[in-house]
Design an enzyme around this catalytic site. Structure first.
Site, PDB file in Angstrom:
ATOM      1  N   VAL A   1      -4.366   8.141  -4.958  1.00  0.00           N
ATOM      2  CA  VAL A   1      -3.288   7.173  -5.742  1.00  0.00           C
ATOM      3  C   VAL A   1      -3.286   7.666  -7.235  1.00  0.00           C
ATOM      4  O   VAL A   1      -4.392   7.618  -7.664  1.00  0.00           O
ATOM      5  CB  VAL A   1      -3.870   5.615  -5.585  1.00  0.00           C
ATOM      6  CG1 VAL A   1      -2.957   4.637  -6.133  1.00  0.00           C
ATOM      7  CG2 VAL A   1      -3.974   5.265  -3.928  1.00  0.00           C
TER       8      VAL A   1
ATOM      9  N   GLY B   1       5.876  -1.195 -11.375  1.00  0.00           N
ATOM     10  CA  GLY B   1       5.789  -1.531  -9.816  1.00  0.00           C
ATOM     11  C   GLY B   1       5.669  -0.482  -8.801  1.00  0.00           C
ATOM     12  O   GLY B   1       5.783  -0.534  -7.870  1.00  0.00           O
TER      13      GLY B   1
ATOM     14  N   TYR C   1      -7.618  -3.047  -7.597  1.00  0.00           N
ATOM     15  CA  TYR C   1      -7.315  -3.274  -6.427  1.00  0.00           C
ATOM     16  C   TYR C   1      -7.597  -4.753  -5.807  1.00  0.00           C
ATOM     17  O   TYR C   1      -7.073  -5.136  -4.783  1.00  0.00           O
ATOM     18  CB  TYR C   1      -8.102  -2.218  -5.394  1.00  0.00           C
ATOM     19  CG  TYR C   1      -7.512  -0.696  -5.529  1.00  0.00           C
ATOM     20  CD1 TYR C   1      -6.287  -0.333  -5.279  1.00  0.00           C
ATOM     21  CD2 TYR C   1      -8.305   0.088  -6.549  1.00  0.00           C
ATOM     22  CE1 TYR C   1      -5.885   0.869  -5.568  1.00  0.00           C
ATOM     23  CE2 TYR C   1      -7.778   1.345  -6.759  1.00  0.00           C
ATOM     24  CZ  TYR C   1      -6.690   1.878  -6.194  1.00  0.00           C
ATOM     25  OH  TYR C   1      -6.066   3.139  -6.649  1.00  0.00           O
TER      26      TYR C   1
ATOM     27  N   PHE D   1     -13.957   8.642  -0.630  1.00  0.00           N
ATOM     28  CA  PHE D   1     -12.655   9.431  -0.251  1.00  0.00           C
ATOM     29  C   PHE D   1     -11.500   8.842  -1.103  1.00  0.00           C
ATOM     30  O   PHE D   1     -11.558   8.102  -2.062  1.00  0.00           O
ATOM     31  CB  PHE D   1     -12.427   9.064   1.192  1.00  0.00           C
ATOM     32  CG  PHE D   1     -12.100   7.455   1.432  1.00  0.00           C
ATOM     33  CD1 PHE D   1     -11.135   6.754   1.573  1.00  0.00           C
ATOM     34  CD2 PHE D   1     -13.487   6.959   1.914  1.00  0.00           C
ATOM     35  CE1 PHE D   1     -11.108   5.419   1.730  1.00  0.00           C
ATOM     36  CE2 PHE D   1     -13.384   5.474   2.231  1.00  0.00           C
ATOM     37  CZ  PHE D   1     -12.254   4.618   1.859  1.00  0.00           C
TER      38      PHE D   1
END
Length: 448
Positions: A118, A128, A159, A448
């Protein structure tokens, strides 16, 4: 074998000038597409990695193809890149997933959607992009019947707003071994035989050994293909060239079968004589202590360090000088995000029988509702209740909180004190904690 690939997806969102495109990591006729190459270059940028060479790209893609990895990029669709800048075929944001499984106790390996890679380009932040990719991806995972999403976070504050909660932690430890490790029960650390082996042997044994450890380790999540190389210094993201200073040792049980290994290398710390553990897997407690006994016998070494130690570590209680075992850091590791509340709760085992009605809030709607949990002989039946006022919840929490509670890494009592759960019926927190008490401390051995 690679997982079956999903068809490529192209999605446009009107609220911003980006198009989201999702495609599999795979070679076509042995070649890597420019689209995939530019996506990988954007990931390297986001994690401050080296510019991608053809050899490095081929190395990464070969591993990720085994995992059936799917990747998403956000691309400028309504605007042109400035002259001289990366063109619009480079994504301004990246995202990827693969699917493995999570050990939720009692030998159950539950399917899980593992999110990785990410990034958002600094010049396109706060527009966004992450929310668009996350919302779309989680909805697809839910529709595909995957009950849980997971990630390991490089930043701790991102998160939670997407419903993820910290589920496991790891410790960084320093163990003083100068003069050897003394064990309170020496025989417990002397079972079987430990011998030096080529790192290539560990690479070839990694998948088999990990699957055996994974099957019996509460909180363990599946490893991607790159791990067999990273665990042996034979390659990793940002480090294609093999490390020349990684050593390996295997543990053999009484029958002569390999049931564990440790890989290690000299520390970069010039102020002391230290060795860093690269990876350590042990199928049995005896193999674990024997591998540590071996590490304690290394000549010219004062300290062994490890940044993936379990929070509850048998070694700390096995050695005679407990003060020689020091935790220098404890950090959140595995983050979970429940997508299917009945499916996730029914999959795990429970410490006691009983029943409870909980309310779960989820801004994205995947896990929200009122649910009756009824546990008989350690297995739960989870029923969605009507939300018309006919059923009153006894305990209320968000999906992030339930995800943190799922493996027992924290108790509802602690989250109540933290203001993160609400008790509508006196005693319901105690009931929840009795049901959800973990069979052991959850430990994830995979990043990961």
């Amino acid at each position: 074998m690679p997982q079956s690939y999903e068809p490529a997806i192209s999605r446009a969102t009107r609220s911003f000038p980006y198009e989201l495109r999702t495609f599999p990591v795979r070679r076509v006729d042995g070649k890597i597409s420019p689209e995939l190459s530019k996506w990988a270059e954007a990931v390297a940028l986001g994690f401050h990695g080296d510019a991608m060479t053809e050899d490095a790209l081929a190395f990464y893609i070969a591993c990720e193809e085994v995992d059936g990895r799917m990747v998403t990029g956000a691309y400028l669709s309504d605007a042109q890149a400035p002259v001289g800048a990366w063109d619009a075929q480079y994504p301004v944001s990246t995202y990827a997933y693969h699917r493995k499984n999570l050990n939720v106790g009692a030998g159950t390996l539950m399917p899980v959607h593992q999110i990785t890679a990410v990034t958002v380009r600094p010049s396109h932040r706060r527009r966004g992009l992450l929310r668009a990719m996350m919302d779309s991806d989680l909805a697809q995972a839910k529709a595909a019947g995957i009950p849980m999403a997971a990630l390991t976070a490089s930043e701790a504050t991102i998160y939670g707003r997407f419903g993820f909660g910290v589920a496991t932690h790891t410790s960084t430890i320093e163990v003083t071994v100068k003069g050897g490790l003394d064990f309170l029960v020496p025989a417990a650390a002397s079972v079987g035989v430990v011998e030096i082996a080529p790192v290539g042997t560990v690479r070839d044994l990694h998948n088999e050994i990990f699957e055996r450890v994974h099957a019996t380790s509460y909180g363990s999540i599946g490893r991607h293909d790159m791990y067999r190389l990273a665990a042996t210094g034979l390659g990793n993201y940002g480090a294609v060239e093999p490390l020349k200073n990684v050593r390996a040792a295997l543990h053999y049980d009484a029958s002569g079968a390999v049931d564990g290994y440790v890989t290690y290398k000299p520390s970069d710390d010039k102020n002391r004589s230290a060795v860093e553990i690269v990876d350590l897997l042990a199928v049995t407690d005896a193999a674990y202590l024997a591998l540590w006994n071996y590490l304690g016998s290394l000549d010219l070494i004062d300290v062994i360090t490890w940044d993936m130690a379990p929070v509850v570590d048998p070694l700390e209680w096995a050695i005679a000088a407990k003060r020689h075992y020091k935790r220098t850091a404890t950090e959140d590791h595995l983050w979970l995000r429940i997508l299917d509340t009945p499916g996730s709760l029914a999959a795990r085992e429970y410490a006691s029988d009983g029943s409870l009605v909980i309310h779960v809030g989820d801004p994205l709607g995947h896990a929200s509702g009122i649910f009756r949990i009824e546990v008989v002989h350690g297995k739960a039946t989870v029923t969605r209740c009507p939300e018309d006022g006919s059923v009153e919840a006894e305990l209320s929490m968000g999906v992030s909180e339930l995800s943190s509670l799922y493996l027992g890494g924290v108790t509802a009592r602690v989250l109540l004190a933290a203001g993160r759960v609400r008790e509508m019926r006196s005693g319901s927190v105690a009931v929840f904690d009795a049901l959800f008490a973990a069979p052991e401390s959850a430990h994830c051995m995979t990043s990961f």
